[in-house]
Design a protein around this motif. Sequence first.
Motif, PDB file in Angstrom:
ATOM      1  N   LYS A 233       1.418   1.779   6.745  1.00  0.00           N
ATOM      2  CA  LYS A 233       1.078   0.459   7.646  1.00  0.00           C
ATOM      3  C   LYS A 233       2.023   0.350   8.633  1.00  0.00           C
ATOM      4  O   LYS A 233       1.971  -1.117   9.526  1.00  0.00           O
ATOM      5  CB  LYS A 233       2.415   0.008   6.622  1.00  0.00           C
ATOM      6  CG  LYS A 233       2.233   0.040   5.217  1.00  0.00           C
ATOM      7  CD  LYS A 233       2.772  -1.120   4.335  1.00  0.00           C
ATOM      8  CE  LYS A 233       2.834  -1.424   3.034  1.00  0.00           C
ATOM      9  NZ  LYS A 233       3.314  -1.908   2.102  1.00  0.00           N
ATOM     10  N   SER A 263      -5.740   3.707   3.248  1.00  0.00           N
ATOM     11  CA  SER A 263      -5.927   3.467   1.867  1.00  0.00           C
ATOM     12  C   SER A 263      -5.197   2.332   1.892  1.00  0.00           C
ATOM     13  O   SER A 263      -4.508   0.935   1.992  1.00  0.00           O
ATOM     14  CB  SER A 263      -5.088   3.887   0.864  1.00  0.00           C
ATOM     15  OG  SER A 263      -5.373   3.337  -0.609  1.00  0.00           O
ATOM     16  N   GLU A 264      -6.669   1.421   1.248  1.00  0.00           N
ATOM     17  CA  GLU A 264      -5.570  -0.212   1.266  1.00  0.00           C
ATOM     18  C   GLU A 264      -5.795  -1.029  -0.199  1.00  0.00           C
ATOM     19  O   GLU A 264      -5.511  -1.820  -0.847  1.00  0.00           O
ATOM     20  CB  GLU A 264      -7.153  -1.263   0.972  1.00  0.00           C
ATOM     21  CG  GLU A 264      -8.112  -1.338   0.188  1.00  0.00           C
ATOM     22  CD  GLU A 264      -8.825   0.321  -0.076  1.00  0.00           C
ATOM     23  OE1 GLU A 264     -10.457  -0.160  -0.808  1.00  0.00           O
ATOM     24  OE2 GLU A 264      -8.644   0.674  -0.404  1.00  0.00           O
TER      25      GLU A 264
END
Length: 286
Positions: A233, A263-264
């Motif tokens: 993040k 990665s979402e």
Amino acid sequence: MEKAILGLDIGGTGIKGGVLVKGHLEDIRSIPTPAHESKEFILETIALFIESYLDYDIAGIGIGIPGLVDVERGEVLGLANIPAFQHVELAKFLQERFFKPVFINNDANCFAIGVHKFGVGKPFKNLVGITLGTGVGGGIVINGHLYSGNYSAAGEWCSAPYLEHNFEHYCSGKFFHAYYQTKPKAMAKRARNGDPEAIKAFEEYGNHLGELIKHILYALAPEAVVLGGSIRKSYPLFEASLKKSLSTFAYPTVLEHVKILLSELDETAIHGAVALVDLEPEVVNN
């Protein structure tokens, strides 16, 4: 009733579950891990947690764990932070209890197959997933299939020697604790507020992570490297230094065609666990 796949993420502090129904993950739940209880108590806790999902028509159960697994036997060889959970035939126990197929793998491997099947890794046949958090985990997908290696230990770059320690020391939250006596989240907040020391810390971190990714490129030359874990993040804080480190990679054509992705998925561990149920028969182990 629509068939469902149950996914579990078993960690040192919590056990988290969710079901995949019609391609969508739902009903996320969690309970504390009785980490210091007996093996029998822990097994019963897992079984009771699974029973709470039996209103669904469960077709199979996938489980990710932070440790080594004999994938073919479904045996947990060792589980981080849970002393009693050593050499546990978890798949056999659960299959005899619920009469459902059970598939188990290392949690970092689950991350890789999860992002490949459900996330940003979908377009790529060959990718590496790296989780960046308290530690560093790695998983490998080759030609669309999860490569676990012996005892699910493939992709353990965290333990490879690097500088005075290993890659995990410099590419996880341990880096910020060891050299700046703080946690990555707190350091990221300082960096976003313009703190010079925090900005420098993330520049250093990006350089170390770039060195790790170069090692991966030399070994596997994947189409994509997907970053997961809480530190991802803060990617804007270390993106530039990571790419600067990567720029020294010896094969520009390979570097030009690799994607560095974030990665979402919010529940990657559970997505990866349910992916095992579909893909485990096709896993390349050696």
